[in-house]
Design an enzyme around this catalytic site. Sequence first.
Site, PDB file in Angstrom:
ATOM      1  CB  ALA A 256      69.575  55.231  10.548  1.00 46.26           C
ATOM      2  CG  HIS A 257      67.066  52.627  14.110  1.00 44.88           C
ATOM      3  ND1 HIS A 257      67.294  52.566  15.461  1.00 44.88           N
ATOM      4  CD2 HIS A 257      66.660  53.900  13.871  1.00 44.88           C
ATOM      5  CE1 HIS A 257      67.022  53.734  16.005  1.00 44.88           C
ATOM      6  NE2 HIS A 257      66.639  54.557  15.057  1.00 44.88           N
ATOM      7  CG  ASN A 258      62.929  51.626  12.872  1.00 45.91           C
ATOM      8  OD1 ASN A 258      63.114  50.415  13.003  1.00 45.91           O
ATOM      9  ND2 ASN A 258      62.768  52.437  13.905  1.00 45.91           N
TER      10      ASN A 258
END
Length: 352
Positions: A256-258
């Site tokens: 997922a993001h980050n």
Amino acid sequence: MSDPVFFSSVGPILLAEVAALAGAALPEGLDRELAIRGAAPLESAGPDDLAYMDNAKYAEALGLTRARACLVSPRFAARVPEGTIALVTPQPYRGFAKVLARLFPSAARPTSLFGATGVSPGSFVHPAARLEPGVVVDPGVVIGPGAEIGAETVLAAGAVIGPGTRIGRGCAVGPGASVLHALIGNRVIIHGGARIGQDGFGFAMGAGGHLKVPQVGRVIIQDDVEIGANTTIDRGASRDTIIGEGTKIDNLVQIAHNVVIGRHCVIVAQVGISGSTTLEDYVVLGGQVGVVGHLRIGMGAQIAGSSNINKDVPPGARWGGTPAKPVREWFREMTTLKRIAARERLAEDTAE
């Protein structure tokens, strides 16, 4: 055994070269002209093949093999049958991998599906894109404006490279993969169907509806990373999603993001890593591990397959279970539950 329809051997290769690649010593007095043409498992190897053995479970197969030569660790060298040359090395499997890469270079990474060189007329390369010498572009590939592709990189049929994306030298992007909003290092392998750089899953939740949060970060993938088929890596929300040097990611993984993944991590199939989690260097996640967001998994930690991580994991720890905990504690719990269940079954049987 390899099928020559799909993988052609570049053999013969002299056993002296095999030994050098595998870090093995040649037996004294061996004919220096002896060679192999292929590689195969112990049970199916023939007189032109190389095999390897480093697991006691295959001792019987070793004793029956017909391979020309066999890479073995010192503990199994005496079990190599007459007629097969023992090439003794401390790491037979690693040596076998190096020889396979020499014999079958086309199997080491995705290649052109058409054996092509240069840019196919069936592709679309934007005039503002820049390709270094030796790039191979298959039919159906789309390369957006401002993209940069490094020398000797192969883009297989149907790959999509987004505007401004930079891909380093000696990389391979498999059929149908897409790479957007990303900076890719050198010698990176991206297998077919992988999706890199799409929106992260970000919404401001509320009773009036879920408001989409624009994802304005990037994906940064460092040198020598391998990403499996149909794996998805979301771009960051306001900072970058990062995959560290040498990390190996299996098929069907969601990142997922980050998320920040350190160097030389191993992530097995069907793992899901939620947003803003950090994996330090050399972390191993077994198949189907789920990781909650905003956590830190310490350097060298190992997580057993199908576990769920809902809190930080210390460096070097070995955890498993749902929720995950140190493996000794997990094993004690499972043993206790098994004993309780057995007592209950005994009580029920006695009551009947």
